[in-house]
Design a protein around this motif. Structure first.
Motif, short mmCIF file in Angstrom:
data_model
loop_
_atom_site.label_atom_id
_atom_site.label_comp_id
_atom_site.label_asym_id
_atom_site.label_seq_id
_atom_site.Cartn_x
_atom_site.Cartn_y
_atom_site.Cartn_z
N ARG A 179 -11.02 13.22 2.27
CA ARG A 179 -11.08 14.33 1.32
C ARG A 179 -10.20 14.02 0.09
NH1 ARG A 179 -10.16 17.96 4.71
NH2 ARG A 179 -12.28 18.77 4.97
N HIS A 180 -9.02 13.50 0.31
CA HIS A 180 -8.13 13.19 -0.80
C HIS A 180 -8.64 12.01 -1.62
CE1 HIS A 180 -4.66 15.39 1.41
NE2 HIS A 180 -5.20 16.16 0.49
N ALA A 181 -9.26 11.05 -0.98
CA ALA A 181 -9.85 9.94 -1.72
C ALA A 181 -10.99 10.45 -2.61
CB ALA A 181 -10.38 8.88 -0.76
N ALA A 182 -11.76 11.40 -2.09
CA ALA A 182 -12.86 11.98 -2.87
C ALA A 182 -12.34 12.75 -4.08
CB ALA A 182 -13.72 12.88 -1.98
N VAL A 183 -11.25 13.51 -3.90
CA VAL A 183 -10.68 14.25 -5.01
C VAL A 183 -10.14 13.30 -6.07
CG1 VAL A 183 -8.81 15.81 -5.69
CG2 VAL A 183 -10.16 16.31 -3.65
N ALA A 184 -9.47 12.22 -5.64
CA ALA A 184 -8.95 11.23 -6.59
C ALA A 184 -10.08 10.60 -7.38
CB ALA A 184 -8.15 10.16 -5.85
N ALA A 185 -11.21 10.32 -6.71
CA ALA A 185 -12.35 9.74 -7.40
C ALA A 185 -12.98 10.75 -8.36
CB ALA A 185 -13.40 9.27 -6.39
N LEU A 186 -13.07 12.00 -7.92
CA LEU A 186 -13.65 13.05 -8.74
C LEU A 186 -12.84 13.26 -10.02
CD1 LEU A 186 -15.76 15.42 -8.88
CD2 LEU A 186 -14.02 16.83 -7.78
N LEU A 187 -11.52 13.21 -9.91
CA LEU A 187 -10.65 13.41 -11.06
C LEU A 187 -10.44 12.13 -11.87
CD1 LEU A 187 -7.95 15.69 -9.38
CD2 LEU A 187 -9.68 16.39 -11.03
N ARG A 188 -11.09 11.06 -11.44
CA ARG A 188 -11.03 9.77 -12.14
C ARG A 188 -9.60 9.27 -12.28
NH1 ARG A 188 -15.87 8.14 -14.15
NH2 ARG A 188 -17.55 9.69 -14.03
N VAL A 189 -8.86 9.36 -11.19
CA VAL A 189 -7.52 8.76 -11.15
C VAL A 189 -7.71 7.24 -11.09
CG1 VAL A 189 -5.35 8.60 -9.89
CG2 VAL A 189 -6.60 10.77 -9.96
N PRO A 190 -7.20 6.49 -12.06
CA PRO A 190 -7.55 5.06 -12.15
C PRO A 190 -6.94 4.17 -11.08
CG PRO A 190 -6.04 5.68 -13.90
CD PRO A 190 -6.44 6.94 -13.23
N HIS A 191 -5.80 4.57 -10.50
CA HIS A 191 -5.14 3.72 -9.50
C HIS A 191 -4.85 4.53 -8.25
CE1 HIS A 191 -4.44 0.80 -12.75
NE2 HIS A 191 -3.99 1.82 -13.47
N VAL A 192 -5.18 3.98 -7.09
CA VAL A 192 -4.89 4.63 -5.82
C VAL A 192 -4.11 3.66 -4.94
CG1 VAL A 192 -5.87 5.54 -3.67
CG2 VAL A 192 -6.88 6.19 -5.86
N VAL A 193 -2.99 4.15 -4.38
CA VAL A 193 -2.19 3.37 -3.44
C VAL A 193 -2.40 3.97 -2.05
CG1 VAL A 193 0.15 2.77 -2.70
CG2 VAL A 193 -0.45 2.71 -5.13
N LEU A 194 -2.82 3.13 -1.12
CA LEU A 194 -2.89 3.55 0.28
C LEU A 194 -1.58 3.16 0.94
CD1 LEU A 194 -4.39 4.59 2.81
CD2 LEU A 194 -5.11 2.21 3.19
N ALA A 195 -0.75 4.14 1.29
CA ALA A 195 0.52 3.88 1.96
C ALA A 195 0.33 4.15 3.44
CB ALA A 195 1.63 4.76 1.37
N VAL A 196 0.26 3.09 4.23
CA VAL A 196 0.10 3.23 5.68
C VAL A 196 1.49 3.43 6.27
CG1 VAL A 196 -0.81 2.19 7.79
CG2 VAL A 196 -1.94 1.75 5.60
N ASN A 197 1.81 4.68 6.58
CA ASN A 197 3.16 5.07 6.96
C ASN A 197 3.35 5.00 8.48
OD1 ASN A 197 5.77 6.00 6.53
ND2 ASN A 197 5.18 8.16 6.57
N LYS A 198 4.61 5.09 8.88
CA LYS A 198 5.02 5.09 10.29
C LYS A 198 4.63 3.80 10.99
CE LYS A 198 4.79 10.14 10.37
NZ LYS A 198 4.46 11.37 11.10
N MET A 199 4.74 2.68 10.25
CA MET A 199 4.45 1.39 10.85
C MET A 199 5.44 1.06 11.97
SD MET A 199 1.73 -0.05 9.62
CE MET A 199 1.98 -1.75 10.18
N ASP A 200 6.62 1.67 11.92
CA ASP A 200 7.61 1.44 12.98
C ASP A 200 7.13 1.99 14.32
OD1 ASP A 200 7.84 3.89 11.48
OD2 ASP A 200 9.65 4.37 12.66
N LEU A 201 6.21 2.97 14.28
CA LEU A 201 5.72 3.58 15.53
C LEU A 201 4.55 2.81 16.13
CD1 LEU A 201 5.96 7.37 14.60
CD2 LEU A 201 7.67 5.89 15.69
N VAL A 202 4.07 1.78 15.44
CA VAL A 202 2.99 0.94 15.98
C VAL A 202 3.46 -0.51 16.07
CG1 VAL A 202 1.12 2.44 15.21
CG2 VAL A 202 1.95 0.63 13.69
#
Length: 443
Positions: A134-157
């Motif tokens: 849903r958030h990726a779709a909103v970012a695309a809809l608003l034409r946000v030019p840069h998206v960072v995917l922050a994969v959090n809680k890596m310490d728990l995996v």
């Protein structure tokens, strides 16, 4: 000196927003950014440490640096958009920390509407979930030019590279399909500080930038001077003094582009033409001005111009229309229905309007279109066709986020109903015939 400052500001300021599902750690990430970049005042940190200690926590809860509302602190969630301003030696930042709940989609739209970059958080244990899409779709809809995917809680995996790679591949494929132009995936632990400001010793398999390093170096693409010039008139200046008996100037902020003395311009919606005779900036005449400077224009001809009119170069003036087709995000609790009488605010111009159609509503879960919903409720995103009482000079949102956006407002109490992004509007044409509804609104 002023122009140099304007240019410097345009290249060193980054507006960005954070988004993600509930408990993905957005506020903790923001708190970690502020803390580790030394952007937290000592009394703020002491207050966070005190509250954290009262809760029995061993370490400061950095999420409290952004969750400022009492209800947010009590519930441990983010409700409103929290804006934070901080700076490093390389760049200044305006950050919007947005809520993760589905019912606060409108808040994410608010926070991302002016952002050049969006940080979308994902819990490494859960991967890409419905709210992530849903958030990726909103970012695309608003034409946000840069998206960072922050994969959090890596310490728990266990800091496993395979977990990060699978999530990054899935999200990148989805966001690319939506039209997001640039995606950068970063494995992090906001709680432990891995790859937020400092590189992580626990993920030596990752050779990319930290979150802060990427924020400091990502190209800022909001070059407003590259777009056609647009000057919404905010105020007409006529001092009528003995010193300036014939002075008439039009004050406002240049929304985009560059304006020059001697340039032929068109005033919209009237269509009258003239030439820029002079430009005054900070009380001094200049030969050239550009967005986002605030200036006063003087024209060679005496034309009837008032607040809300748009001045643009004649060679690139936008078309005018009374039929606006757009995508809107409904932000009010009261529904928006077909036939609703509203006010449409575009730049400095506000006109009466009627919602003629709501052709479809977007289902963000799977990006399907629900045809003819009849109305939009809070957090809905849908297509609307609005008929305005007076012509508007709208750009397409794809061409200009500033002059392609507008608000729909309740005329009874001034409540903002929806935020709109103009799509392909109908061709400029004279109305086939004036229409008047039962309350005397002419269209």
């Amino acid at each position: 000196m002023t122009s140099t400052t304007e240019q410097l500001s345009a290249t060193t300021l980054l507006r960005f927003a954070t988004a993600g599902s509930v408990d993905d750690g957005k506020s903790t990430l923001v708190g970690r950014l502020l803390h580790d970049s030394k952007s937290v005042l000592e009394d703020q940190l002491e207050a966070v440490e005190r509250v954290s200690a009262d809760r029995g926590q061993d370490a400061p809860d950095l999420a409290l640096l952004t969750d400022g509302l009492r209800a947010e602190r009590e519930q441990g969630i983010t409700i409103d958009v929290a804006y934070r301003y901080f700076a490093t030696a390389r760049r200044r930042f305006i950050l919007a920390d947005t809520p993760g709940h589905v019912q606060y989609t409108r808040n994410m739209v608010t926070g991302a509407s002016t952002a050049e970059l969006a940080v979308v958080l994902v819990d490494a244990r859960n991967g890409v979930v419905e709210q992530t899409r849903r958030h990726a779709a909103v970012a695309a809809l608003l034409r946000v030019p840069h998206v960072v995917l922050a994969v959090n809680k890596m310490d728990l995996v266990g800091y496993e590279e395979s977990v990060f790679a699978a999530i990054a591949d899935e999200f990148t494929a989805y966001a690319t399909g939506l039209g997001v132009p640039e995606i950068t995936a970063i494995p992090i632990s906001a709680l432990a500080g891995d790859n937020v400001v400092e590189p992580s010793a626990n993920m030596d398999w990752y050779g990319g930038p930290t979150v802060l390093e990427h924020l400091e170096t990502v190209p800022v693409s909001h070059d407003l001077t590259a777009c056609p010039a647009r000057f919404p008139v905010q105020y007409v200046i006529r001092p009528q003094s003995a010193e300036h008996p014939d002075y008439r100037g039009y004050a406002g902020q240049i929304a985009s582009g560059v304006l020059r003395v001697g340039e032929a311009v068109t005033v919209l919606p009237s269509g009258r033409t003239s030439v820029i005779e002079g430009i005054d900036a900070l009380g001094e005449p200049v030969d050239i001005a550009w967005a986002p400077q605030s200036v006063t224009l003087r024209l060679a001809d005496d034309i009837d111009i008032s607040r809300g009119d748009l001045i643009a170069p004649s060679a690139s003036a936008p078309a005018t229309t009374q039929d606006v087709e757009a995508t809107v995000c409904h932000v009010a609790d009261q529904p928006l229905a077909v036939g609703a009488r509203v006010l449409l605010k575009h730049t400095t111009r506000t006109v009466k309007a009627i919602v003629k159609e709501i052709p479809s509503k977007l289902t963000l879960d799977d990006l399907s279109q629900h045809p003819e919903p009849g109305q939009l409720v809070a957090n809905d995103i849908g297509r609307v066709v609005v008929r305005t009482a007076e012509p508007l000079a709208l750009d397409a949102y794809a061409d200009s986020r500033r002059t392609g956006s507008f608000l729909l407002i309740d005329p009874a109490d001034g409540t903002t109903l929806a935020a709109g992004m103009a799509g392909e509007s109908f061709a400029s044409r004279a109305p086939e015939g004036a229409v008047q509804d039962e309350e005397g609104w002419d269209f």
